[in-house]
Design a protein around this motif. Structure first.
Motif, PDB file in Angstrom:
ATOM      1  N   SER A  26     -53.291   7.555 -39.298  1.00 40.47           N
ATOM      2  CA  SER A  26     -54.330   8.529 -38.981  1.00 40.47           C
ATOM      3  C   SER A  26     -53.755   9.712 -38.207  1.00 40.47           C
ATOM      4  CB  SER A  26     -55.439   7.860 -38.169  1.00 40.47           C
ATOM      5  OG  SER A  26     -56.053   6.829 -38.919  1.00 40.47           O
TER       6      SER A  26
ATOM      7  N   GLY B 155     -53.435  11.646 -41.692  1.00 43.76           N
ATOM      8  CA  GLY B 155     -54.538  12.564 -41.463  1.00 43.76           C
ATOM      9  C   GLY B 155     -54.057  13.824 -40.781  1.00 43.76           C
TER      10      GLY B 155
ATOM     11  N   GLY C 248     -54.996   1.651 -45.104  1.00 43.60           N
ATOM     12  CA  GLY C 248     -54.553   2.374 -43.917  1.00 43.60           C
ATOM     13  C   GLY C 248     -53.404   1.669 -43.246  1.00 43.60           C
TER      14      GLY C 248
ATOM     15  N   ASN D 139     -57.754   7.663 -44.220  1.00 41.93           N
ATOM     16  CA  ASN D 139     -56.454   8.116 -44.717  1.00 41.93           C
ATOM     17  C   ASN D 139     -55.548   6.923 -45.001  1.00 41.93           C
ATOM     18  OD1 ASN D 139     -56.609  11.206 -44.373  1.00 41.93           O
ATOM     19  ND2 ASN D 139     -57.413  10.405 -42.448  1.00 41.93           N
TER      20      ASN D 139
ATOM     21  N   ALA E  68     -60.038  11.490 -38.146  1.00 45.05           N
ATOM     22  CA  ALA E  68     -59.225  11.063 -39.282  1.00 45.05           C
ATOM     23  C   ALA E  68     -59.954   9.893 -39.932  1.00 45.05           C
ATOM     24  CB  ALA E  68     -57.828  10.651 -38.829  1.00 45.05           C
ATOM     25  N   TYR E  69     -60.463  10.091 -41.124  1.00 48.92           N
ATOM     26  CA  TYR E  69     -61.347   9.105 -41.747  1.00 48.92           C
ATOM     27  C   TYR E  69     -60.789   8.690 -43.108  1.00 48.92           C
ATOM     28  CZ  TYR E  69     -65.823   6.857 -42.928  1.00 48.92           C
ATOM     29  OH  TYR E  69     -66.803   5.937 -43.246  1.00 48.92           O
TER      30      TYR E  69
ATOM     31  N   ALA F  45     -60.179   7.839 -35.131  1.00 48.52           N
ATOM     32  CA  ALA F  45     -59.741   7.410 -36.457  1.00 48.52           C
ATOM     33  C   ALA F  45     -60.592   6.250 -36.933  1.00 48.52           C
ATOM     34  CB  ALA F  45     -58.269   6.991 -36.431  1.00 48.52           C
TER      35      ALA F  45
ATOM     36  N   GLN G  87     -60.334   3.699 -40.052  1.00 49.39           N
ATOM     37  CA  GLN G  87     -59.503   3.265 -41.163  1.00 49.39           C
ATOM     38  C   GLN G  87     -60.312   2.336 -42.058  1.00 49.39           C
ATOM     39  OE1 GLN G  87     -56.095   2.146 -38.320  1.00 49.39           O
ATOM     40  NE2 GLN G  87     -55.007   3.020 -40.061  1.00 49.39           N
TER      41      GLN G  87
END
Length: 406
Positions: free
Chosen positions: A235, A213, A258, A231, A228-229, A252, A254
């Motif tokens: 993250s 991310g 992830g 990724n 960070a969503y 984050a 995940q």
């Protein structure tokens, strides 16, 4: 591949301040580099952005296309106003690259964010946003310069800790981060190469990219209110002795695929300045798998190669053992990181609340140690707050902050 350079005669640039669209592009057959103009151009509500800018550019609120690798060179400033939305071409390799000595001033608002997305809406559709600054790094063997891994073959690293690459505020980048060529090079959703502390990074969303991310390669910049969503890789990630000291509110989430919530290294440099982050929430949704099947990359925070960090008010949830691999709140990968960073107080994760996760109360070690660290979860640590709700953190009607409100 043919090198893409610019000359004044070969530059195709069509723009009118009296109309509402423009196209900025370059001719691939040129051989000379054009000196930058000191004029300023304006995009008024629509158009296509491509090629290398040769003058300052202001992009107004509206809907635009971004096509190919767009570069902002030294001495040029790209200004993007609130409410500008970009649909990125997937027919060719596309990214937005701010080079050393250039600036981006992208200031959205919670209700009028600046958004980069694709029509395909598939992770890895494009290369994301990359900033190059002029702050110091410590690369492998302590090198003060290193070659980027984003496919641009650009050296980064400098000597100005306070260098200013501009402002990114209320910017959301969707479906970026991708492998390049044979897979040895890659981009992230947001990538920061030797970016200095004079740069502002606030209220940013990295949404469903196929690499990290946010990744920092050295530098001194700090960042607040990061999301960070979804990724695929980590993250948050850094190396080359990134040392930002004023970071706050990193979140984050995940889901589906992830790896580590945070992957931290200092490129083997024992002599580094530990970055500081106050307020970290890492949530791994049930059923989330590592990028490579049966990989051990399922821990919340990993330190390796002399990675360091002083983290306070950390909340980690949902880190479960998977297919025989163990998940930890914190994993130390090598003995030298334990000896020179953890034992010398340059790794601290406290207070830490480790919730609905396996191997509670102990750090993980990928080697034999005579001094394993234990901890007691501090239940007073809650999920990070401080985020402003709004369109900037909403994708297709889904509130990315919803899990923080539960």
């Amino acid at each position: 591949m043919k090198r893409k350079n610019l000359s004044i005669l070969a530059l195709a640039f069509t723009l009118s301040l009296s109309v509402t669209s423009c196209t900025i592009e370059i001719n691939d057959d040129t051989t000379e580099v054009a000196p930058p103009s000191q004029d300023t151009s304006v995009m008024e509500g629509s158009g296509t952005l491509s090629g290398t800018l040769t003058k300052d550019l202001i992009i107004k609120k509206g809907n635009y296309n971004l096509e190919g690798i767009v570069k902002v060179p030294k001495g040029i400033t790209l200004t993007i106003e609130a409410g500008a939305n970009f649909t990125v071409s997937t027919s060719k390799s596309s990214s937005l690259v701010i080079l050393q000595g250039a600036k981006i001033i992208a200031e959205g608002t919670a209700d009028l964010p600046i958004v980069f997305t694709t029509a395909n809406k598939k992770p890895g559709d494009w290369g994301g946003i990359t900033l190059y600054g002029e702050a110091p790094i410590k690369g492998t063997n302590g090198a003060d310069k290193a070659l980027s891994e984003d496919g641009n073959a650009t050296y980064y690293g400098g000597n100005d800790s306070n260098s200013n690459s501009g402002i990114l505020r209320y910017v959301r980048v969707e479906y970026a981060g991708k492998k390049i060529g044979d897979g040895t090079s890659e981009t992230n959703t947001f990538t920061f190469y030797s970016v200095g502390a004079g740069t502002v990074l606030e209220n940013l969303v990295a949404y469903k990219g196929t690499d990290d991310g946010f990744e920092f390669f050295g530098g001194t910049v700090s960042a607040s209110n990061l999301i960070a969503y979804g990724n695929y890789d980590d993250s948050f990630d850094w190396q080359d002795a990134w040392s930002g000291q004023n970071n706050k509110n990193w979140f984050a989430y995940q889901t589906v695929i992830g790896n580590f919530g945070m992957e931290i290294e200092s490129s083997g440099n024992a002599d580094n300045t530990a970055p500081k982050i106050d307020g970290i929430t890492l949530i791994r949704e049930a059923g989330t798998k590592p990028e490579v099947p049966n990989s051990p990359e399922i821990t919340a925070i990993q330190f390796k190669k002399h990675g360091s960090g002083i983290f306070s008010n950390v909340y980690a949830e949902g880190y479960k053992n998977t297919n025989g691999q163990k998940a930890y709140a914190v994993l130390i990968q090598d003995a030298s990181t334990e000896a020179e960073q953890l034992n010398k107080g340059k790794i601290k994760v406290s207070p830490l609340n480790y919730v609905n996760s396996d191997n509670a109360g102990v750090f993980g070690y990928a080697f034999n140690t005579s001094n394993p660290l234990s901890f007691t979860s501090d239940t007073t640590v809650k999920k990070v707050q401080g985020f402003v709700s709004g369109a900037w953190a909403t994708v297709d009607g889904v509130d990315l902050l919803a899990s923080l409100k539960k």
